[in-house]
Scaffold this active site. Sequence first.
Site, PDB file in Angstrom:
ATOM      1  CB  CYS A  20     -19.090 -28.511  21.162  1.00  0.00           C
ATOM      2  SG  CYS A  20     -20.519 -28.340  21.940  1.00  0.00           S
ATOM      3  CB  ALA A  21     -17.872 -34.104  22.314  1.00  0.00           C
TER       4      ALA A  21
END
Lengths: 99, 210
Positions: free
Chosen positions: B91-92
Amino acid sequence: MKVTIKNWHAIAQWRWDIGTNETDEEGDVCGICRVPYEGCCPSCKMPGDDCPLIWGECSHVFHMHCLLKWIGTAASKQQCPMDRRPWVTAERKINNNPR
Amino acid sequence: MAVSRRLQKELRDLQTQGTPIGIVLLQADDFQTWKLSIEVLGNTLYQGEKFALRFQFDSSYPITPPAVTFVADGEYNAPMHPHVYSNGHICASILGNEWSPVLTVAAVCITLQSMLASCKVSCSPPDDQRYVLHAPADPRKVRSVRNVLWTLQLMHTPDPLGFPWSVYLSRGVVYPNLTLSLFDCRLQTTSTPAASKPCPMLTLSQCIIP
């Protein structure tokens, strides 16, 4: 000794006037396709007037076709790929003829 | 064609100028999938550990982001990190919403390296088990569903029962914890008695017109 020129051919080099006096040997590249400004974007075959550059108010420069491809996506949010500021094309530059 | 030209340049740069410190190119036989190993140097939670990243490119790269995951195949494991699911999904923001075509494979590696380096608590995301159970193979698909739900949330401030329950679903989520688990609609809906049906396929057009 007398030299007579029988034959000669001229070679010219051109560069886009990107407003810097840098004559970097590598030349600058478009941040999107990584091809030199004097080359052309991946969808073109011939560099030059048919594959021009585009300048933003933020001073960043890209191949016009590369930038338009990016700006055309919703994901771009119409932001400059370099600094994420809203992309505003710098009008004054666009009709400038290359040097 | 366009994709491989840009990637060819990146590959040549990595081979001639070297990869960033702690990053090693493991596999780049074609212009679809690359593998790189990543180590976090210095005094961090991940000292002495080695991870691998898989990059998958499609023909519109770099206009669209590559699908980037940590390899979790037994040989390599995903790092224990609040933004990394145990199946390797990351999750970036730069891999989704904040992607920019001027980013490169090396730049993504460096960003993820610093994401690991700055980690204070080594733990999985709170919804890891649930997420891993339902996650699609391509992590980019998760984000698109999340974005759709966000759009709905901003477009309507509905009476929950008067609107399709998928909208209600997005209202039920606590904002600060808005995570990729939104993809997992079925589990989310169990908290709302009115919507015990499984979530239908969410598509953009279905969602925009409530």
